[in-house]
Structures are given as C-alpha cells and as structure tokens.
Design a protein around this motif. Sequence first.
Motif, PDB file in Angstrom:
ATOM      1  N   LEU A  11       0.822  -1.211   0.000  1.00 33.29           N
ATOM      2  CA  LEU A  11       0.000   0.000   0.000  1.00 33.29           C
ATOM      3  C   LEU A  11       0.856   1.260   0.000  1.00 33.29           C
ATOM      4  N   PHE A  12       2.102   1.134   0.449  1.00 35.41           N
ATOM      5  CA  PHE A  12       2.983   2.294   0.522  1.00 35.41           C
ATOM      6  C   PHE A  12       3.798   2.485  -0.766  1.00 35.41           C
ATOM      7  N   THR A  13       3.730   1.545  -1.699  1.00 39.89           N
ATOM      8  CA  THR A  13       4.587   1.636  -2.892  1.00 39.89           C
ATOM      9  C   THR A  13       4.240   2.831  -3.761  1.00 39.89           C
ATOM     10  N   THR A  14       2.971   3.221  -3.803  1.00 40.69           N
ATOM     11  CA  THR A  14       2.567   4.373  -4.622  1.00 40.69           C
ATOM     12  C   THR A  14       2.259   5.602  -3.775  1.00 40.69           C
ATOM     13  N   PHE A  15       2.554   5.537  -2.505  1.00 34.04           N
ATOM     14  CA  PHE A  15       2.268   6.642  -1.577  1.00 34.04           C
ATOM     15  C   PHE A  15       3.261   7.773  -1.826  1.00 34.04           C
ATOM     16  N   ALA A  20      -3.338  14.644   0.366  1.00 31.64           N
ATOM     17  CA  ALA A  20      -4.393  13.818  -0.225  1.00 31.64           C
ATOM     18  C   ALA A  20      -4.054  12.335  -0.120  1.00 31.64           C
ATOM     19  N   ALA A  21      -2.763  12.006  -0.280  1.00 33.04           N
ATOM     20  CA  ALA A  21      -2.345  10.605  -0.171  1.00 33.04           C
ATOM     21  C   ALA A  21      -2.535  10.095   1.249  1.00 33.04           C
ATOM     22  N   SER A  26      -5.154   6.426   4.678  1.00 33.74           N
ATOM     23  CA  SER A  26      -5.693   6.197   6.028  1.00 33.74           C
ATOM     24  C   SER A  26      -7.011   5.432   5.962  1.00 33.74           C
ATOM     25  N   ARG A  27      -7.799   5.663   4.906  1.00 32.08           N
ATOM     26  CA  ARG A  27      -9.071   4.937   4.756  1.00 32.08           C
ATOM     27  C   ARG A  27      -8.821   3.493   4.324  1.00 32.08           C
ATOM     28  N   THR A  28      -7.843   3.279   3.470  1.00 35.62           N
ATOM     29  CA  THR A  28      -7.534   1.930   2.977  1.00 35.62           C
ATOM     30  C   THR A  28      -6.941   1.050   4.074  1.00 35.62           C
ATOM     31  N   GLN A  53      -5.450  13.285  12.375  1.00 38.83           N
ATOM     32  CA  GLN A  53      -5.883  11.886  12.396  1.00 38.83           C
ATOM     33  C   GLN A  53      -5.361  11.047  11.231  1.00 38.83           C
ATOM     34  N   PRO A  54      -5.572  11.417   9.969  1.00 43.34           N
ATOM     35  CA  PRO A  54      -5.078  10.549   8.887  1.00 43.34           C
ATOM     36  C   PRO A  54      -3.566  10.403   8.891  1.00 43.34           C
ATOM     37  N   PHE A  55      -2.864  11.443   9.317  1.00 45.38           N
ATOM     38  CA  PHE A  55      -1.398  11.388   9.352  1.00 45.38           C
ATOM     39  C   PHE A  55      -0.938  10.424  10.446  1.00 45.38           C
TER      40      PHE A  55
END
Length: 603
Positions: A11-15, A20-21, A26-28, A53-55
Amino acid sequence: MPVPPPDVAKLFTTFDGSSAAYQSLSRTLGTATAEWPELRVAVLSTCTAEVLQPFFIVEGARRGLRLKLWFGPFGQIEQQVLDPQSALFAFKPDIVWVFARLEDWAERELLQFAALDEAARAELRDAIIKRITAVTEAARRNTCASLLWCNFAPPRLPGVMSAPGLFDARSLSAFCNALNEEMSRAIALVAGAWTFDLARSISQCGASRWTDSRMALLARIPFSADALIALSRALTRVLRALLMPPRKCLVLDLDNTLWGGVVGEVGAAGVKLGDSFPGNAYVALQKAALALRNRGILLSIASKNNEAEALEALAHPDGILRPGDFAAMEIHWEDKATSLRRIASKLNIGTDALAFFDDSATEREWVRAQMPEVGVIEVPASPADYAAALEDSEMFDAPLITADDLRRAEMYQQQEQRRALQQTSGSVDDFLMSLDMKVQVGPVNAETMERVAQLIAKTNQFNLTTRRYTHAELSSMIDAGAVALWMRVTDRFGDNGLTGAIIALPEGDTGRWRIDTLVLSCRIIGRNIETGLLGVLCREVAKRGANTLIGEYLPTAKNDLVKDFYSRHLFTADDPDGRLWRRSLLPLDSFTIPGYLHLTYAE
C-alpha cells in the motif's frame, strides 16, 4: 524511515506523501490492519488537532501500529482529566497525548514578556509546572495509560519573539528551555508519564515552516502541511518505542559498509577510511555504530570474506571499531542467513532481536526472504547517508536507557569467560559452584520499576506468560497489593545486572496467590537461579497469609524452554493442558534454595 510491515508494504509503494495521499491511505489501511492489535490514543490539546488523524493512522501503520484515535474538545484538558466520568476515560485509552501550547496557556504574560522581571518569570514557570503536575497526577489516578506531555517551543508571536532583545540572555527561548527542564523533572516523578520533545520536532522541521498562520487564525489549526507529517512521524516513533522493545544486536557487513572497497581486492591498506570522502562517510557509520554499542546495543559482523584479511582491515589506523567491539563475528563464505542464526545462538537471543545492515540489496533481500523476523535496514545508495539511515531506521529506540543497558557489551564479554570456565569444569554442579554466585532479591520500587518493565517487555524465552506491563501498570498492580520482586546476580566474572523479576497477585481472601509473571534474562539461563527467586516469593506471600501458590504457563512460539518449569518445582497440574499449576506453601521450608546461591533480600 522505517520499512512498513509486509501486511501493508504494498500500500505504501505508490504513496507520494501528499496530504491527499495521507487521507486516501488512512481509509484503505482500516481493512489491511484489521487483524492487528488496537492501540487507543487519546489526544488533549489547546488547539484543533483532529486534522492530525489521517497522518497519525498512516505513520502508525508504517511502524506496525493500528491506532484508534479520540480527540478531546480543544481547550478542555483539565475538564477531561479531572472528571473520572469524562469522555476521555470512557474511551479507555492506552496512551494520552497532551499538547498544550504556551501561547494558549499564558498569552497575557507573553504579550508583556519584555517587561517581566526575574521574579515574575519564575512565578510564571512555577504556575505552569503546577498546572502540568496537577493534570498529570489526576490522570494517573484515573487511568493506567501512558501519558505523553508535549514540551514547549518559543511561540511565534509577532512582537514577542524578539523580546526583550535579540541578544538578551533573558530571551523567550531561554525561558522555554528552563521551563522544559523543570517540566521534564516534574513529569518524571509520575509513573508512566513521559515528556514528548515537541520542541525538537519543531526545530528539525524548521520553526518558520511549522505554522500555517492563515489556518491558525481561521480554524485554530496551527499546523502546516510539513508540520502534520513531521509531528505524526515523531509521535508514532515514540509510540513504537513505548510498545516495542529495541533490537538488541546490530549485525554489520564489512566491504563497502564499514569501509569502502573490497578488502580481498585492495588489501587492508587500500580500503577507504579517513578524513576525506568517501572514507569519512564510512568513519561516520563506524562512529554511529560505536555510539549504539555505548548505549547497550550489541555489535556483530556477518561478512563474506577471508577472516585474516578482514581482521587486518579492522585494525586500520583510521577506523573506529576494533575486533573487541563485536560480541560475535561470522566471517566466512557461507550465506548471511546462516551467519545471523549463528550470531543469535551465540548471544542467546532471538533472531527477531537482530538488525541487519548490508550495502548489498541482494543480501538484504535474501535475509528478508529467509528470516522475515530480522529487522533489515534499508541502506541508501550513497555512503554519505549510511549513518543517518542507521538512526532513521528507529530500530534501536528505547524510552529510557538503564544502567544495565550501558553495561551490556561488558556483560557479554564476561559471558564468554563463563563459557570458557564451563568447558573446563568437571560437571555442571562444579561449574555452578565455581561461579561463586551472589543473588540479591528485593521489592520492585521507583528505582527498579523501569528496568523491570523493560525486562518484561523484552524477554520472550524465559517468560512463562509473556504478559507485558507498562511502568504505570506495574505501579498500579503493586499499589493494589501485588508482590513484585526483582533479582540481581553477580559472580566471579562480574555483575550480570537486574536479570529477573516475578509478580504474584492475591486471589481475594482465599489464601491463594497466582504467579502472574516470571521472567529471566537469557544471560543467566541454565544456572537454576529461578529456584532462588521462586523461594523468596514463597516466603514473601506466606507473610501475607498465602497458603497456596498457583502457577500459569501460557505457551508461545518462543517460550517452550520453560514448559516444564512448574513440574520441575513440584507443582501439580490443575488442568490437562498444563497451563495451570498448584502447590501448597506448607511446609514452607520445602522450597529449598540451591546451596551454590548466596542469596540476600533487600528490604
């Protein structure tokens, strides 16, 4: 930057690190980390903090943490902490993070800062420390959660930042530095409370880049995009250190890792080490590794090389590390996974306690595939970045470094002397008798609490239940009536340190006491010292009216070593699974302590 766990690595390969990322990932991550244990983090602040929160979720997942977050209303720190029925305590947090800004707590005083004399400044410091202490102590009364208090950075208030003068020793920065020192001392007095170094995070990010002035005015959100990332990384790094023990041993390659070049091709005199680049980059890595050794991390070598040539290069006049700095060396032509397993076996630690640093991507990938439990540090392309990569791996972070940590390398050298003695002894009993062991046992108190919590967190092999307790949780158990004992062992070769602990809990007024935790460091396994510790516990709980001792064994993948502990100590199985055991404390003198242990009790 730490490497994400395999479950979420893809999941982090395209982060790309954009805001926005962070929102999207964070939802995924909710689904990807659903099976991970949950860490409940409560946030109390004097500003709007929900934007974090998402961070926090993303940076937590990067470090193997699944965070469940609760944000209190801004400006209501005392209201939440002082009320036992508040939403804060209903959330049942594992961690409480408190972020109080100086400009929110003392704006009026700051606006007239230049006019404050020394007495007024001291009064302001005292008032803030009293407020922090009152909140911290109230929180501790109502929860066993770990408490993290942010320290203070000089507020960026126009007209105040340069008061009372650019070159005045009584500057706002000096005031904040003094305040932070007092704050750290005050918080350290409360079990399980820590200072989170917010000032350091702001300094590393850059004070001018930290604040978004527009959002601070519009929504009381003082964080810039850079600050959101920097703060989430710093906090989740600390959370990981509180929950996960550091790696015990750094295993290093040699060629193009500790020095430039291949010693087998250029000779010991030809390797690159010295004051100019790239030699100074390899020297910087050696210095960083030595600094880790000096704080208790063991160093080892895993290198494909001719041993004689490698040892000659380790004596290079511009090098920092010498053969004596390494607890184990595997220098040969076998594969690195085999070398790592031998190192772990020699040091009597789990392979999951190893961190591996090798310039070869092929070797790193081989170790990842063969030994996924090993911490493989991602090594950058340029040696100029090697030393920083070691620090940024976060694999050696610890909340505190104890006196025993500082002596760890020396202790392992002493262990080699013990092994040599054992090989020349006629029998095990002769060996144990010749060690002249002195065992000191005492009740866990404020002085030993942190080391005991660390031992419980780190120990996997000789650990009968593998329950983990924080400093605050241990303190609460003892206050509630638990008997908790530590053990220190010395012998003819030196001090092994605080290497054992046992905790027993009363089961009401039945006369039964249950052994909740029993741990022993791998350094002293095989000497039957645990029998002495158990014997002291029996005497201590008998003083409190115990007539029966209940033992628990909860099997894990790593503690098979102690599956027969209770049967060896004449307990009777209470269930067919061998998890519960029972033994009468009468007569008490049936618990004998081996004669080769010179045991004393420290009240």
